[in-house]
Motif scaffolding. Sequence first.
Motif, short mmCIF file in Angstrom:
data_model
loop_
_atom_site.label_atom_id
_atom_site.label_comp_id
_atom_site.label_asym_id
_atom_site.label_seq_id
_atom_site.Cartn_x
_atom_site.Cartn_y
_atom_site.Cartn_z
N ASP A 130 5.00 17.37 -11.60
CA ASP A 130 4.87 16.09 -10.90
C ASP A 130 3.46 15.76 -10.43
O ASP A 130 3.15 14.62 -10.15
CB ASP A 130 5.81 16.02 -9.70
CG ASP A 130 7.27 16.01 -10.13
OD1 ASP A 130 7.55 15.51 -11.23
OD2 ASP A 130 8.11 16.49 -9.36
N TYR A 131 2.60 16.77 -10.29
CA TYR A 131 1.21 16.54 -9.87
C TYR A 131 1.15 15.71 -8.59
O TYR A 131 0.49 14.69 -8.53
CB TYR A 131 0.39 15.88 -10.98
CG TYR A 131 0.24 16.77 -12.18
CD1 TYR A 131 -0.79 17.70 -12.24
CD2 TYR A 131 1.12 16.72 -13.23
CE1 TYR A 131 -0.94 18.54 -13.32
CE2 TYR A 131 0.99 17.56 -14.31
CZ TYR A 131 -0.04 18.47 -14.36
OH TYR A 131 -0.18 19.31 -15.43
N ARG A 147 -1.26 11.99 -9.85
CA ARG A 147 -0.14 11.16 -10.29
C ARG A 147 -0.52 9.70 -10.05
O ARG A 147 -0.98 9.34 -8.99
CB ARG A 147 1.13 11.53 -9.50
CG ARG A 147 2.30 10.60 -9.68
CD ARG A 147 2.94 10.68 -11.04
NE ARG A 147 3.51 11.98 -11.24
CZ ARG A 147 3.86 12.43 -12.45
NH1 ARG A 147 3.68 11.70 -13.51
NH2 ARG A 147 4.37 13.63 -12.58
N ASN A 148 -0.39 8.86 -11.04
CA ASN A 148 -0.70 7.43 -10.98
C ASN A 148 -2.17 7.13 -10.69
O ASN A 148 -2.51 6.05 -10.20
CB ASN A 148 0.21 6.71 -9.98
CG ASN A 148 1.61 6.54 -10.52
OD1 ASN A 148 1.80 6.43 -11.73
ND2 ASN A 148 2.59 6.54 -9.64
N LYS A 156 -4.21 9.56 -17.49
CA LYS A 156 -3.48 8.30 -17.67
C LYS A 156 -2.04 8.53 -18.08
O LYS A 156 -1.17 7.68 -17.81
CB LYS A 156 -4.20 7.41 -18.68
CG LYS A 156 -5.49 6.82 -18.13
CD LYS A 156 -6.20 5.96 -19.15
CE LYS A 156 -7.44 5.33 -18.58
NZ LYS A 156 -8.13 4.47 -19.55
N THR A 157 -1.74 9.67 -18.71
CA THR A 157 -0.34 9.96 -19.07
C THR A 157 0.49 10.24 -17.83
O THR A 157 1.72 10.26 -17.91
CB THR A 157 -0.22 11.16 -20.04
OG1 THR A 157 -0.55 12.37 -19.35
CG2 THR A 157 -1.05 10.97 -21.29
N LEU A 158 -0.14 10.45 -16.69
CA LEU A 158 0.59 10.75 -15.45
C LEU A 158 0.98 9.49 -14.67
O LEU A 158 1.42 9.57 -13.54
CB LEU A 158 -0.25 11.69 -14.58
CG LEU A 158 -0.56 13.03 -15.23
CD1 LEU A 158 -1.51 13.84 -14.38
CD2 LEU A 158 0.71 13.80 -15.52
N THR A 159 0.83 8.34 -15.30
CA THR A 159 1.29 7.10 -14.68
C THR A 159 2.81 7.08 -14.78
O THR A 159 3.38 7.21 -15.86
CB THR A 159 0.67 5.89 -15.39
OG1 THR A 159 -0.76 6.01 -15.32
CG2 THR A 159 1.10 4.58 -14.74
N ASP A 160 3.47 6.93 -13.64
CA ASP A 160 4.92 7.06 -13.57
C ASP A 160 5.47 6.16 -12.47
O ASP A 160 5.19 6.36 -11.29
CB ASP A 160 5.27 8.52 -13.28
CG ASP A 160 6.75 8.82 -13.34
OD1 ASP A 160 7.58 7.89 -13.22
OD2 ASP A 160 7.09 10.00 -13.49
N ALA A 161 6.23 5.17 -12.85
CA ALA A 161 6.79 4.19 -11.90
C ALA A 161 7.64 4.85 -10.82
O ALA A 161 7.77 4.32 -9.73
CB ALA A 161 7.58 3.13 -12.64
N ARG A 162 8.21 6.03 -11.09
CA ARG A 162 9.03 6.70 -10.06
C ARG A 162 8.21 7.10 -8.84
O ARG A 162 8.78 7.36 -7.80
CB ARG A 162 9.68 7.97 -10.65
CG ARG A 162 10.69 7.70 -11.73
CD ARG A 162 11.24 8.99 -12.28
NE ARG A 162 10.13 9.82 -12.76
CZ ARG A 162 10.16 11.16 -12.78
NH1 ARG A 162 11.21 11.81 -12.37
NH2 ARG A 162 9.12 11.83 -13.24
N PHE A 163 6.90 7.16 -8.97
CA PHE A 163 6.05 7.60 -7.88
C PHE A 163 5.22 6.47 -7.28
O PHE A 163 4.29 6.71 -6.54
CB PHE A 163 5.13 8.73 -8.35
CG PHE A 163 5.87 10.00 -8.64
CD1 PHE A 163 6.05 10.95 -7.65
CD2 PHE A 163 6.44 10.23 -9.89
CE1 PHE A 163 6.74 12.11 -7.91
CE2 PHE A 163 7.12 11.38 -10.14
CZ PHE A 163 7.29 12.34 -9.15
N ILE A 164 5.54 5.23 -7.62
CA ILE A 164 4.82 4.09 -7.05
C ILE A 164 5.48 3.73 -5.73
O ILE A 164 6.70 3.54 -5.67
CB ILE A 164 4.81 2.89 -8.02
CG1 ILE A 164 4.06 3.27 -9.30
CG2 ILE A 164 4.23 1.65 -7.35
CD1 ILE A 164 4.11 2.22 -10.38
N ASP A 165 4.67 3.63 -4.68
CA ASP A 165 5.23 3.33 -3.36
C ASP A 165 5.61 1.89 -3.24
O ASP A 165 5.05 0.98 -3.65
CB ASP A 165 4.20 3.65 -2.27
CG ASP A 165 3.95 5.15 -2.19
OD1 ASP A 165 4.83 5.92 -2.57
OD2 ASP A 165 2.85 5.54 -1.75
#
Length: 133
Positions: free
Chosen positions: A15-16, A62-63, A124-133
């Motif tokens: 998850d970084y 992450r992101n 950039k591959t660590l962009t993940d909508a699950r971790f957007i506040d």
Amino acid sequence: MAHFAPVFNGTVPPDYIDTEMEHLGVPEIAVISNGRIDPDLGRFDVFKTENRKHFFKTPTIRNIELTAPYMHNGVYQTLEEVVDFYNRGGGYGIGIIDQEYQTLPTEPLNLSQEEMDDIINFMKTLTDARFID
């Protein structure tokens, strides 16, 4: 870019999301030579010890593609600028040599352009909508 260290609580990787506190030698303005350390004393204000001057929380990668500008003072606008700063040896590599507690190695990494691009593309591959506040 974060300092990579083994973490045993399961959050890095995949998850970084872990963070640390580092002294990178962040300059007050974006330069590649004759840098001056940003005057913000960072965690010194909390710990009141010389060895914590200019230490700041290093956020998760992450992101990271979505979180510009970068560094505590927003001195770098792009990931390319950040990776170039690390590649030069942090603050030491841009002329901020009086920082005995810089946690980055002071020698340049000597990464090729392709290697720097690979690092940026990985982040950039660590962009993940699950971790957007």
